[in-house]
Scaffold this motif. Structure first.
Motif, short mmCIF file in Angstrom:
data_model
loop_
_atom_site.label_atom_id
_atom_site.label_comp_id
_atom_site.label_asym_id
_atom_site.label_seq_id
_atom_site.Cartn_x
_atom_site.Cartn_y
_atom_site.Cartn_z
N THR A 49 -29.32 1.36 -12.56
CA THR A 49 -28.79 0.84 -13.82
C THR A 49 -29.49 -0.46 -14.20
OG1 THR A 49 -26.65 1.88 -13.41
CG2 THR A 49 -26.70 0.06 -14.99
N THR A 50 -29.74 -1.29 -13.19
CA THR A 50 -30.41 -2.56 -13.44
C THR A 50 -31.79 -2.32 -14.04
OG1 THR A 50 -29.23 -3.44 -11.54
CG2 THR A 50 -31.11 -4.72 -12.36
N SER A 53 -31.59 -1.28 -17.63
CA SER A 53 -31.29 -2.43 -18.51
C SER A 53 -32.56 -3.17 -18.89
CB SER A 53 -30.35 -3.41 -17.82
OG SER A 53 -29.18 -2.77 -17.42
N LEU A 58 -32.25 -4.54 -22.72
CA LEU A 58 -30.87 -5.05 -22.71
C LEU A 58 -30.76 -6.30 -21.85
CD1 LEU A 58 -29.08 -1.62 -22.14
CD2 LEU A 58 -29.02 -2.96 -24.25
N ASP A 59 -31.72 -6.45 -20.95
CA ASP A 59 -31.67 -7.53 -19.97
C ASP A 59 -33.02 -8.22 -19.99
OD1 ASP A 59 -31.52 -9.16 -17.80
OD2 ASP A 59 -31.33 -7.56 -16.31
N ASP A 78 -34.16 -12.24 -29.10
CA ASP A 78 -33.02 -11.33 -29.02
C ASP A 78 -32.95 -10.39 -30.23
OD1 ASP A 78 -30.56 -10.61 -27.50
OD2 ASP A 78 -29.61 -11.16 -29.40
N THR A 82 -33.29 -6.38 -30.29
CA THR A 82 -32.23 -5.56 -30.90
C THR A 82 -32.82 -4.54 -31.87
OG1 THR A 82 -30.71 -7.41 -30.70
CG2 THR A 82 -30.09 -5.66 -32.21
N ARG A 85 -34.41 -1.74 -29.93
CA ARG A 85 -33.41 -0.79 -29.40
C ARG A 85 -32.95 0.15 -30.49
NH1 ARG A 85 -31.11 -5.47 -26.80
NH2 ARG A 85 -29.42 -5.56 -28.31
N ASN A 86 -32.71 -0.43 -31.69
CA ASN A 86 -32.18 0.38 -32.78
C ASN A 86 -33.19 1.41 -33.28
OD1 ASN A 86 -31.77 0.43 -36.11
ND2 ASN A 86 -29.91 0.72 -34.89
N PHE A 91 -29.72 5.47 -26.28
CA PHE A 91 -28.99 5.26 -25.02
C PHE A 91 -27.92 6.32 -24.83
CE2 PHE A 91 -30.63 1.05 -25.96
CZ PHE A 91 -31.07 0.62 -24.71
N VAL A 92 -27.86 6.85 -23.61
CA VAL A 92 -26.77 7.76 -23.24
C VAL A 92 -26.11 7.18 -21.99
CG1 VAL A 92 -26.16 10.07 -22.46
CG2 VAL A 92 -27.92 9.77 -24.22
N PHE A 93 -24.80 6.98 -22.07
CA PHE A 93 -24.09 6.30 -20.99
C PHE A 93 -23.29 7.30 -20.16
CE2 PHE A 93 -24.31 3.67 -24.81
CZ PHE A 93 -25.02 2.57 -24.36
N HIS A 97 -19.12 6.39 -24.03
CA HIS A 97 -19.02 5.20 -24.90
C HIS A 97 -19.05 5.54 -26.38
CE1 HIS A 97 -18.86 2.69 -21.54
NE2 HIS A 97 -20.09 2.22 -21.48
N ARG A 160 -26.15 10.82 -31.12
CA ARG A 160 -26.21 9.42 -31.56
C ARG A 160 -27.49 8.76 -31.05
NH1 ARG A 160 -21.59 5.45 -29.44
NH2 ARG A 160 -22.67 5.84 -27.49
N ASP A 172 -28.10 6.94 -18.28
CA ASP A 172 -27.62 6.48 -16.98
C ASP A 172 -26.53 7.44 -16.49
OD1 ASP A 172 -27.30 5.03 -14.75
OD2 ASP A 172 -26.38 3.26 -15.69
N ILE B 324 -21.47 -2.15 -26.78
CA ILE B 324 -22.09 -0.87 -27.16
C ILE B 324 -22.83 -1.04 -28.49
CG2 ILE B 324 -21.63 1.51 -27.87
CD1 ILE B 324 -19.17 1.38 -25.96
N LEU B 328 -26.75 -0.53 -29.38
CA LEU B 328 -27.21 0.44 -30.39
C LEU B 328 -27.95 -0.22 -31.54
CD1 LEU B 328 -24.15 2.86 -30.62
CD2 LEU B 328 -26.20 3.05 -29.21
N GLY B 329 -27.99 -1.56 -31.57
CA GLY B 329 -28.80 -2.21 -32.61
C GLY B 329 -28.09 -3.23 -33.47
N LEU B 422 -23.96 -0.59 -20.21
CA LEU B 422 -24.41 0.34 -19.17
C LEU B 422 -23.51 0.27 -17.94
CD1 LEU B 422 -28.32 0.07 -19.10
CD2 LEU B 422 -26.94 2.06 -19.68
N ARG B 423 -22.85 -0.86 -17.77
CA ARG B 423 -22.14 -1.10 -16.51
C ARG B 423 -20.68 -0.65 -16.54
NH1 ARG B 423 -24.86 -2.49 -12.65
NH2 ARG B 423 -26.84 -3.50 -13.05
#
Ligand SMILES: Nc1ncnc2c1ncn2[C@@H]1O[C@H](COP(=O)(O)OP(=O)(O)O)[C@@H](O)[C@H]1O
Ligand SMILES: [Mg+2]
Lengths: 222, 424
Positions: A49-50, A53, A58-59, A78, A82, A85-86, A91-93, A97, A160, A172, B324, B328-329, B422-423
Motif C-alpha cells: 500500500t505504501t 501511495s 498520494l504520498d 500538491d 492532484t 491523479r484526476n 484508483f480502486v480501493f 470507497h 469511476r 489495492d 477519497i 480522485l482529484g 488507501l489505508r
C-alpha cells in the motif's frame, strides 16, 4: 520499448514510530509500460500500500525517484499532483470507497465533477454511461449504491477509476473484500481494462489475480 | 459552477443538521433585525422629531465655573478659557461640523421704548450678545433679515422663552393682553450704546443712539437681553477700543446626536463646560448604540459558534470521504471552498429567514405598542422602522457570521490526507 507509464527507482520510505524511524520500503525499482498489468505481491505489512501511495502521487514523503508519464513527482506541488491523479490516474480501493449519498452514476461521475476546467454535462453523462456499460451496470445508474452487493460496488469503483480516461489504474487488494467467484469476475475486468490502453498496477494477495499479470513484483519484509 | 454538483448533494444529505444550525443563524439575525428596527423606529419616530426643538447635535460651550447670567453681564471682564484660539481648537475636534461663537458686548447698553404695548415708555439696562446668522437664520420672520447692516435698524432676536415668560406671568401682573409672536415682530425701539444705569457712562463722547427692530424669536437668543448679528456687535465693540470681542459662549454643531457625548468629553478635557441636556442625551444615545452593537456582535458570535461546531462535526464525520475526494482529484482548496460555500448558503438562507421573522415580529410589535400608547404630546406614528440597509445588512451579517464560523472547519477539511484513502 515505448516510454514507461511509471518508473520507480530506488524508492525508500520510512515512518516515525515512537520516536524511532522504521524503514518500510528500502530501494524499490519498478517499471510499468503502457498496457501492462503488473502485480505487487508479498505478505501483509511488506509495504504494498505504501508503494501504491508513492506511485499514485498520494504520498510525497519518499526518497528515490518516481516518474509518472515522464514527470518527476517530486517536482510537482500538491495541486499539480492532484490534477495528475484526476486526469491520468484511476484508483480502486479494497473497501470500494463509494460515496454513500450518491447514486451509481453520480459516484462514477465524481472525477469528472472535480475536473478543472469542468466537462460539459452531456459529455460527462456519455462517459459515465459508457463506463457503466463496460462493467455491466449500464442499466443501474440511478440506483443508490447502498443497495449494491460487494462485487457490484467494486464494478462501480472500477467504472469511476476509468471514467476520466486514465493512463494508469492503481488497485489495492481489489478482490480482498470479495468472495472467490466475485473476485474472479473482477480479475477478468482488469484484463479487459488493459485493452483500453490503460496500464494496471495491482497490490494483491490473490494468486489467481497475480497469475494474469505480465509482471509480478515480489516485495519482501524490509 | 465546478463544484456545484457535489455542493448540491452535500446540502441535500445534511439538510437536517444544516437546517438546525441555519435556524440558529436565523434566530440571531431575527433578534438583530427586531432590535435594529425598533432602534431605527424610535430614532425616526421620537428622537429625530425632537431634534429641532432640542438640538442634540448642538452643544453650548461655556467657560468653566461662570454662570451664563454673569457672563452676559460682563463678558468683557472674563474672557478666560474661551477665546479665538479655543474656537479654533473646537473646530478641529473630530465630529464637529461648525462652531458659532456667542459674542459679548464690551460697552454698556440700555434700551428705551415700549409705549406700543407696555402703555408707557420704559428705559432699562439691556445685555446684548452677537450670533452668526447662519445659526439662527431659521428663526428670522418672513420679510426680515438678520444680516449686519451699517444703516437702518439693528435686527434683534429675542429669546422664545422670554415671550413665553411674559405671557405666562408678566402680562397678567401688569394687566396687559398676552402677546403673539406676530405682534412683537417688527417692533422698533431705541438702543443707547455706551451708557447704562448700572455701569454709567464710561465715555460721554462715545454715546450713540440706534434704532433696533425685533425680527424673530430664537431658542439660541440671550434670555436676559437681545441678540444681534455677530458682525454688528464685533463692529460696535471695535468702536469702543475692543478690536477683539469678548466671547460669552459658543455653539458647537456636531455631525449627529450620537456624537454629542464624545465631543462633550473632548471639550471638557480642554477645560470648558458643556450645557448638560444635549450632553446627557447624546451620551445616552451613544451608550445605547454601543450596547446594541455589542449585543448584535454577541448574537453573531453565537451563530458563528454554532456554525463552527456543526461543520467541525460534518468534517470529522467525512474525514474518509474527504480523503477519497482528494485522491480522485479534489484540490485542498476545493474542499475548503465546499465547506465555505455550504456554510455561506446556510448563512444566507438563515439570514433571509431571520430577517423575515424579525421584521414580522417588529411589525406586530409596532401595531401593539401604537395601539397602547396614551395621547402623548409627541405621539409617534411608528415605534419601529425598516430600511433596506437594515434588512439587507442583517441578512448579510448572517452570511458573514456563517462564513467566519466555517473558516477553521474549512481549513481542517483542506488538510485531509489523500493517502489515508488507501489505508481505510
Ligand atoms: N501512515 C502510517 N502510520 C503507521 N504505520 C504505517 C503507516 N503506513 C504504513 N505503515 C506501516 O508500514 C508497514 C507497511 O504497511 P503497508 O504499506 O500497508 O503494507 P501492506 O499494504 O503490504 O500490507 C506496516 O507495518 C504498517 O503498519
Ligand atoms: Mg495494504
Amino acid at each position: 520499448m515505448s516510454e514507461p507509464i511509471l518508473a520507480l527507482t530506488g524508492i525508500r520510505r520510512e515512518i516515525q514510530e515512537g520516536g524511532r524511524t522504521r524503514p518500510i520500503l528500502s530501494g524499490i525499482d519498478l517499471v510499468v509500460s503502457p498496457g501492462q498489468l503488473v502485480a505487487l505481491v508479498g505478505p501483509s505489512g511488506c509495504g504494498k500500500t505504501t508503494l501504491l501511495s508513492v506511485a499514485g502521487a498520494l504520498d510525497a514523503d519518499y526518497q528515490g525517484e518516481a516518474r509518472l508519464l515522464g514527470q518527476d513527482l517530486r517536482q510537482l506541488n500538491d495541486d499539480a499532483r492532484t490534477r495528475l491523479r484526476n486526469e491520468q490516474l484511476g484508483f480502486v480501493f479494497q473497501a470500494f470507497h463509494l460515496l454513500e449519498h450518491l447514486s451509481v452514476a453520480e459516484n462514477v461521475a465524481v472525477p469528472l465533477w472535480l475536473r478543472d476546467p469542468p466537462i460539459p454535462e452531456v459529455q460527462a453523462n456519455l462517459q459515465v454511461q459508457a463506463r457503466l456499460d463496460e462493467v455491466g451496470l449500464g442499466d443501474r445508474g440511478n440506483e443508490s449504491v447502498r443497495q449494491l452487493s460487494g462485487g457490484e460496488r467494486q464494478r462501480v469503483a472500477i467504472a469511476r477509476a476509468l471514467v476520466g480516461g486514465p493512463k494508469l489504474l492503481l488497485a489495492d487488494e481489489p478482490t480482498g473484500n470479495l468472495d472467490q467467484v466475485t473476485g474472479a469476475k473482477i480479475a477478468e475486468l482488469f484484463e479487459q481494462i488493459r485493452k483500453l490502453d490503460c496500464a494496471v498496477l495491482i497490490a494483491t494477495h490473490d494468486r489467481s489475480l497475480a497469475a494474469r499479470a505480465d509482471q509480478v513484483i515480489e516485495l519482501g519484509v524490509p | 459552477m465546478r463544484l456545484g454538483a457535489l455542493l448540491r448533494r452535500d446540502l441535500a444529505r445534511s439538510r437536517r443538521k444544516l437546517a438546525s444550525v441555519g435556524l440558529a443563524v436565523a434566530g440571531s439575525v431575527a433578534v438583530i433585525t427586531l432590535l435594529g428596527s425598533v432602534a431605527l423606529g424610535l430614532y425616526q419616530g421620537v428622537v429625530a422629531p425632537l431634534l429641532p426643538r432640542l438640538p442634540l447635535d448642538l452643544l453650548k460651550v461655556e467657560p468653566k465655573t461662570v454662570s451664563v447670567g454673569l457672563l452676559a453681564l460682563d463678558a468683557g471682564a472674563l474672557g478666560g478659557g474661551l477665546d479665538e484660539v479655543a474656537l479654533a481648537r473646537l473646530r478641529k475636534l473630530e465630529g464637529v461640523t461648525a462652531v458659532y461663537p456667542v459674542v459679548g458686548s464690551a460697552f454698556p447698553i440700555s434700551a428705551s421704548g415700549g409705549e406700543g404695548f407696555l402703555g408707557r415708555r420704559l428705559r432699562a439696562d439691556i445685555f446684548a450678545t452677537g450670533l452668526d446668522p447662519a445659526l439662527v437664520g431659521g428663526d428670522v420672520a418672513k420679510g426680515y433679515s438678520f444680516e449686519d447692516r451699517s444703516e437702518g435698524p439693528i435686527p434683534v432676536l429675542v429669546a422664545r422663552r422670554l415671550l413665553e415668560l411674559y405671557n405666562s406671568t408678566v402680562a397678567s401682573a401688569i394687566e396687559r393682553p398676552k402677546l403673539s409672536a406676530e405682534m412683537v415682530i417688527g417692533f422698533q425701539f431705541e438702543l443707547v450704546l455706551g451708557s447704562s444705569m448700572a455701569r454709567g457712562t464710561p465715555d460721554p463722547n462715545r454715546v450713540s443712539t440706534r434704532v433696533a427692530q425685533v425680527v424673530g424669536f430664537s431658542d439660541h437668543a440671550n434670555l436676559v437681553g437681545i441678540t444681534i448679528p455677530e458682525a454688528t456687535l464685533r463692529r460696535l465693540n471695535a468702536g469702543y477700543d475692543r478690536p477683539v470681542s469678548p466671547l460669552a459662549a459658543a455653539y458647537v454643531k456636531v455631525d449627529g446626536p450620537g456624537r454629542a457625548g464624545p465631543v462633550s468629553q473632548a471639550i471638557e478635557r480642554a477645560g470648558l463646560a458643556v450645557d448638560e441636556t444635549p450632553k446627557i442625551i447624546g451620551t445616552a444615545l451613544t451608550i445605547a448604540a454601543v450596547v446594541l452593537g455589542l449585543f448584535a456582535v454577541m448574537l453573531l458570535l453565537l451563530a458563528a459558534f454554532g456554525i463552527t461546531q456543526t461543520f467541525f462535526l460534518l468534517v470529522a464525520e467525512r474525514r474518509l470521504e474527504l480523503a477519497i475526494l482528494r485522491a480522485l482529484g479534489a484540490r485542498a482548496g476545493d474542499l475548503a471552498r465546499l465547506v465555505l460555500w455550504e456554510a455561506s448558503l446556510v448563512g444566507a438562507l438563515g439570514g433571509l429567514f431571520g430577517v423575515i421573522v424579525g421584521a414580522s415580529v417588529a411589525w406586530v410589535l409596532d401595531r401593539v405598542v401604537i395601539g397602547q400608547l396614551p395621547d402623548l404630546p409627541f405621539r409617534p406614528e411608528h415605534v419601529v422602522a425598516f430600511s433596506p440597509a437594515l434588512l439587507l445588512g442583517a441578512a448579510f451579517l448572517g452570511v458573514v457570521a456563517a462564513f467566519l464560523g466555517a473558516l477553521v472547519p474549512a481549513w481542517r477539511a483542506a488538510g485531509a490526507n489523500p493517502a489515508t484513502a488507501l489505508r481505510s
